[in-house]
Design a protein around this motif. Structure first.
Motif, PDB file in Angstrom:
ATOM      1  N   GLU A   1       1.786 -27.778  -8.442  1.00  0.00           N
ATOM      2  CA  GLU A   1       2.717 -29.322  -8.522  1.00  0.00           C
ATOM      3  C   GLU A   1       4.056 -28.734  -8.793  1.00  0.00           C
ATOM      4  O   GLU A   1       4.307 -28.190  -9.834  1.00  0.00           O
ATOM      5  CB  GLU A   1       1.920 -29.812  -9.436  1.00  0.00           C
ATOM      6  CG  GLU A   1       2.330 -31.267  -9.664  1.00  0.00           C
ATOM      7  CD  GLU A   1       1.614 -32.138 -10.278  1.00  0.00           C
ATOM      8  OE1 GLU A   1       2.047 -33.298 -10.737  1.00  0.00           O
ATOM      9  OE2 GLU A   1       0.658 -31.663 -11.074  1.00  0.00           O
TER      10      GLU A   1
ATOM     11  N   ARG B   1       6.276 -42.460   1.267  1.00  0.00           N
ATOM     12  CA  ARG B   1       6.456 -40.970   0.908  1.00  0.00           C
ATOM     13  C   ARG B   1       7.748 -40.647   0.736  1.00  0.00           C
ATOM     14  O   ARG B   1       8.054 -39.731  -0.248  1.00  0.00           O
ATOM     15  CB  ARG B   1       5.443 -40.027   1.838  1.00  0.00           C
ATOM     16  CG  ARG B   1       4.256 -40.489   1.983  1.00  0.00           C
ATOM     17  CD  ARG B   1       3.361 -39.274   2.553  1.00  0.00           C
ATOM     18  NE  ARG B   1       2.762 -38.503   1.648  1.00  0.00           N
ATOM     19  CZ  ARG B   1       2.221 -37.234   2.062  1.00  0.00           C
ATOM     20  NH1 ARG B   1       2.135 -36.718   3.208  1.00  0.00           N
ATOM     21  NH2 ARG B   1       1.942 -36.377   0.914  1.00  0.00           N
TER      22      ARG B   1
ATOM     23  N   VAL C   1      -3.542 -39.554  -0.265  1.00  0.00           N
ATOM     24  CA  VAL C   1      -3.320 -38.087   0.073  1.00  0.00           C
ATOM     25  C   VAL C   1      -3.624 -37.877   1.692  1.00  0.00           C
ATOM     26  O   VAL C   1      -4.315 -38.559   1.917  1.00  0.00           O
ATOM     27  CB  VAL C   1      -3.934 -37.228  -0.814  1.00  0.00           C
ATOM     28  CG1 VAL C   1      -3.805 -37.039  -2.252  1.00  0.00           C
ATOM     29  CG2 VAL C   1      -5.751 -37.338  -0.593  1.00  0.00           C
TER      30      VAL C   1
ATOM     31  N   GLU D   1      -5.004 -29.750   0.997  1.00  0.00           N
ATOM     32  CA  GLU D   1      -4.314 -29.313  -0.100  1.00  0.00           C
ATOM     33  C   GLU D   1      -4.139 -30.248  -1.216  1.00  0.00           C
ATOM     34  O   GLU D   1      -4.428 -30.233  -2.360  1.00  0.00           O
ATOM     35  CB  GLU D   1      -3.037 -28.532   0.155  1.00  0.00           C
ATOM     36  CG  GLU D   1      -2.363 -27.737  -0.828  1.00  0.00           C
ATOM     37  CD  GLU D   1      -1.154 -27.391  -0.482  1.00  0.00           C
ATOM     38  OE1 GLU D   1      -0.743 -26.090  -1.097  1.00  0.00           O
ATOM     39  OE2 GLU D   1      -0.605 -27.759   0.718  1.00  0.00           O
ATOM     40  N   GLU D   2      -3.582 -31.672  -0.971  1.00  0.00           N
ATOM     41  CA  GLU D   2      -3.437 -32.578  -1.764  1.00  0.00           C
ATOM     42  C   GLU D   2      -4.455 -33.287  -2.470  1.00  0.00           C
ATOM     43  O   GLU D   2      -4.705 -33.660  -3.513  1.00  0.00           O
ATOM     44  CB  GLU D   2      -2.474 -33.739  -1.058  1.00  0.00           C
ATOM     45  CG  GLU D   2      -1.135 -33.273  -0.611  1.00  0.00           C
ATOM     46  CD  GLU D   2      -0.517 -34.361   0.051  1.00  0.00           C
ATOM     47  OE1 GLU D   2      -1.273 -35.328   0.743  1.00  0.00           O
ATOM     48  OE2 GLU D   2       0.732 -34.376   0.408  1.00  0.00           O
TER      49      GLU D   2
ATOM     50  N   TRP E   1      -5.505 -33.403  -6.264  1.00  0.00           N
ATOM     51  CA  TRP E   1      -5.905 -34.655  -7.264  1.00  0.00           C
ATOM     52  C   TRP E   1      -7.285 -34.137  -7.916  1.00  0.00           C
ATOM     53  O   TRP E   1      -7.309 -34.917  -9.068  1.00  0.00           O
ATOM     54  CB  TRP E   1      -6.166 -35.463  -6.254  1.00  0.00           C
ATOM     55  CG  TRP E   1      -6.813 -36.888  -6.849  1.00  0.00           C
ATOM     56  CD1 TRP E   1      -6.188 -37.706  -7.746  1.00  0.00           C
ATOM     57  CD2 TRP E   1      -8.083 -37.237  -7.048  1.00  0.00           C
ATOM     58  NE1 TRP E   1      -6.841 -38.881  -8.326  1.00  0.00           N
ATOM     59  CE2 TRP E   1      -8.190 -38.394  -7.836  1.00  0.00           C
ATOM     60  CE3 TRP E   1      -9.427 -36.694  -6.482  1.00  0.00           C
ATOM     61  CZ2 TRP E   1      -9.387 -38.821  -8.113  1.00  0.00           C
ATOM     62  CZ3 TRP E   1     -10.533 -37.151  -6.934  1.00  0.00           C
ATOM     63  CH2 TRP E   1     -10.574 -38.347  -7.637  1.00  0.00           C
TER      64      TRP E   1
ATOM     65  N   TYR F   1      -8.063 -40.469   0.839  1.00  0.00           N
ATOM     66  CA  TYR F   1      -7.693 -39.580   1.928  1.00  0.00           C
ATOM     67  C   TYR F   1      -7.529 -40.129   3.169  1.00  0.00           C
ATOM     68  O   TYR F   1      -8.265 -40.994   4.001  1.00  0.00           O
ATOM     69  CB  TYR F   1      -8.577 -38.285   2.072  1.00  0.00           C
ATOM     70  CG  TYR F   1      -8.321 -37.192   2.991  1.00  0.00           C
ATOM     71  CD1 TYR F   1      -7.516 -36.209   2.787  1.00  0.00           C
ATOM     72  CD2 TYR F   1      -8.697 -37.721   4.498  1.00  0.00           C
ATOM     73  CE1 TYR F   1      -6.953 -35.545   3.699  1.00  0.00           C
ATOM     74  CE2 TYR F   1      -8.107 -36.650   5.369  1.00  0.00           C
ATOM     75  CZ  TYR F   1      -7.152 -35.510   4.959  1.00  0.00           C
ATOM     76  OH  TYR F   1      -6.951 -34.701   6.026  1.00  0.00           O
TER      77      TYR F   1
END
Length: 722
Positions: A3, A52, A97, A101-102, A106, A333
């Motif tokens: 992060e 974003r 997300v 990966e994201e 989380w 997601y």
């Protein structure tokens, strides 16, 4: 995922502040269009990209993150067209997300916040329905109020309209003994099914009104009607996915230890809940759910744009709490966007191999679902009118996975008056023949010059060279065009008479000769590798299976799916030519319309000439499977007399090779599953045929047993009726 922490010493410069202001203004405007006007001018993917970018700016410069920033808000203030309603508890949104990966990051952050890893059944996964969030309030089991989410605190009163949605119960009653609370606030999504979306848009266009761009906005517009009867006519659906306030009165208190258990209780009360949710333990199982839903994304009755993951245990949810706009115990997601907006530059027409004239959209190239799209079919003139698109419109384009790109409709709010309607041509753009409907009631207009229209002949050549037909590798669209431009073909019947001398006059199949070749007497140009390969491919194609030739003939409605069944029933071209419509219609999967198309094809003199020319050139048009049998005359007939369907991929075999291997061993390789099917071989990527086999109880052979099935017959493998 590591992060990235913001630098507390970083200070936003003038450019960053200006960009933040512009982004914030655009996002607020687009939210108003989306949530209040139900008329967005950009796609969900484009909106997500703007949000974003704003979040990234605020992550880099925390001073820009103020309470009134769009990143800290839920939705927008409600419309003044409806009375305001204060929610009993704030109605939050979900954080998003966009990658594995994201998503895993989380999960890791959530575990860190808890200080422990949840036990078995840690997460519940469900669908992210692309609908309109609503809040329902029940008192003593009766629906007393319904509101939109609005800004999360205050929504719009849509009670009268919600009462006309059949999917939402007016009263709650328990069948399994769960106490119905004296007060219960339900959260869920109102949606419009894809079937109803198509129906409503057709009605809007017929009435001369602009169609909705997508089902979500259609659902929102339907719910916000001033006349509840209109809402009722739209047949909206509803799925409950959470709750807000509840009462603690003795005897009516809800004891819900887990989110998944809550869904069971809500369903017991009569509320619709998702039938596609799953309790899982690990991140790997979460990702398996995400991928599974992605593969089935277009199989659901409603639109979805992602999957939702929630901590299942309510006590852990309470410990994690909320941010200003979303719960920390849930994440959405979001799948890659399949819808974008672009400019419709023109509408042109294409003439297909059967003469069908199809309008298609020419658009400003745009990236959607992983590829750049500049064209999309519009099917026919009626479809252009049904979609309500004009040349010059900003349009919503959809490309669902590997599906052909589709123009969904116009963004009417962006019209400036310069747009113009498409006019279907009256004459073929390739040969000038007057276009006509083949018979009354047809949706498609056609060019009747079937034999010599360059467009139709070019498309037929391209089709017969495909892998589903004769698999002539170098006869693509350019190769076909080169042969026609050189005047070498009257129709496809001349194809197998081509010689090296014929090809010498085409640049596509020749190259400049070298000095040594010229010294040996060659001309200025000699056959290229493409030219030599074409002649070799044509020679090899002469002994393709009869079913392949059936596909190559471009008989309407005859394709790789039903050609094997037809070829097996009529093992020579003469048998097929002489068959009556009744005989043809008796074949599994054929029926009257296909039977009539086959009879019409053979009744046309120039088409019958194609058969005579091909046979004179040495093409073998029957007996069914003869080329394979000739290649292996001693092949054991382990499957003699059986009807076998292959679906999916087989280890060591191409799709065609698997069918040929079955035929070589004495079986009929059918293209469809029926009660007459003896065995169905199911491999990876199997589709509806596998499901039909299970429904009909037909014996199934696994792909890994296919070779043994060929070598030893049915007795050599297990074949349960799954």
């Amino acid at each position: 995922m590591t992060e990235q922490r913001p630098d507390p010493a970083a200070t936003a410069d003038e450019d960053a502040r200006e960009r933040h202001e512009v982004l914030a203004g655009e996002i607020v405007d687009h939210r108003h269009r989306y949530y209040v006007l139900d008329a967005p001018t950009i796609s969900d993917g484009e909106f997500d990209a703007l949000l974003r970018e704003l979040e990234a700016l605020e992550e880099r410069y925390p001073e820009l993150r103020t309470p009134d920033s769009p990143t800290q808000q839920v939705g927008v203030a409600p419309s003044v067209a409806f009375a305001p309603v204060v929610h009993l508890q704030p109605m939050t949104s979900l954080d998003n997300v966009f990658s594995q990966e994201e998503l895993f990051a989380w999960v890791d952050r959530t575990i860190d916040r808890l200080g422990e890893r949840p036990g078995a059944g840690a997460f519940v996964c469900e669908l992210k329905i692309d609908g309109l969030a609503v809040d329902l309030v029940y008192e003593n089991g009766a629906l007393v109020r319904a509101a939109t989410r609005g800004d999360g605190k205050v929504g719009e009163d849509v009670t009268a309209n919600v009462r006309r949605i059949e999917a939402i119960p007016q009263t709650l009653a328990s069948r399994d003994g769960h106490p119905v609370p004296a007060l219960l606030e339900i959260r869920g999504e109102v949606y419009l099914s894809l079937e109803q979306f198509r129906r409503i848009n057709e009605e809007l266009v017929e009435a001369g009104r602009a169609p909705f761009a997508n089902p979500r906005n259609s659902a929102a517009g339907s719910l916000r009607q001033k006349d509840p009867n209109v809402t009722a006519s739209r047949r909206l659906g509803f799925t409950a996915h959470g709750w807000g306030a509840t009462s603690d009165e003795p005897g009516t208190r809800l004891e819900l230890a887990r989110q998944s258990h809550a869904y069971e209780v809500l369903a017991d009360f009569g509320l619709p809940v998702s039938q596609y949710s799953r309790v899982v333990d690990t991140t790997e199982e979460i990702w398996a759910f995400v991928e599974e839903v992605a593969a089935r994304r277009h199989d659901f009755v409603h639109e979805i744009d992602g999957a939702v993951v929630k901590i299942d245990e309510r006590g852990l949810q309470d410990r994690l709490g909320f941010t200003s706009r979303a719960p920390r115990w849930a994440i959405a997601y979001k799948y890659p966007p399949e819808e974008v907006t672009t400019t419709l530059l023109d509408i042109r027409v294409n003439v297909g191999r059967t003469g069908r004239v199809t309008p298609y959209a020419v658009m400003e190239p745009v990236l959607v679902a992983g590829s750049t799209v500049a064209q999309a079919t519009l099917h026919n003139a009626t479809e252009v009118v049904r979609k309500g698109v004009l040349i010059g419109d900003t349009v919503v384009l959809r490309k669902a996975g590997d599906v052909i790109p589709e123009v969904l409709g116009p963004v009417v709010e962006l019209r400036d008056g310069t747009e113009r309607a498409f006019v279907m041509p009256t004459h073929c753009p390739e040969c000038g023949t007057a276009l006509a409907y083949e018979k009354d009631g047809d949706a498609d207009i056609r060019c009747p010059n079937q034999r010599s229209c360059p467009a139709q002949l070019r498309e037929r050549l391209f089709h017969l060279a495909s892998r589903d037909a004769l698999d002539i590798e170098v006869l693509g669209w350019q190769g076909a065009d080169a042969l026609l431009a050189a005047g070498l073909l009257t129709d496809e019947g001349d194809l197998f008479d081509l010689t090296a001398e014929d090809l010498a006059g085409t640049a596509f199949f020749t190259r400049a000769s070298r000095a040594k070749e010229r010294a040996a007497g060659a001309g200025a140009r000699v056959l290229s590798a493409n030219g030599e390969k074409l002649l070799a491919n044509l020679e090899a194609a002469k002994t393709r299976p009869w079913a392949k030739y059936l596909v190559a003939l471009s008989i309407r409605h005859v394709a790789k799916g039903n050609a094997p069944d037809i070829a097996a029933a009529f093992p020579t071209v003469e048998a097929l030519r002489d068959a009556s419509e009744e005989d043809l219609a008796a074949v599994e999967g054929v029926g009257p319309s296909i039977a009539a198309a086959i009879r019409d094809w053979f009744a046309t003199d120039w088409r019958a000439d194609i058969i005579r020319k091909w046979q004179a050139a040495g093409c073998v048009l029957g007996t069914y499977g003869a080329p394979v049998a000739a290649a292996e005359p001693e092949m054991a007939q382990t499957l003699a007399g059986l009807t076998v369907v292959v679906t999916g991929t087989m280890p060591g075999y191409s799709r065609d090779g698997a069918q040929e291997a079955i035929v070589a061993r004495g079986a009929k390789a059918a293209g469809s599953v029926s009660k007459k099917t003896d065995f169905v071989v199911v491999g990876e990527g199997a589709g509806s045929k596998a499901e039909k086999a299970r429904t009909l109880g037909r014996p199934i052979i696994a792909a890994e047993d296919f070779q043994r099935f060929l070598d030893e017959g049915p007795d050599g493998v297990t074949h349960p009726a799954e």
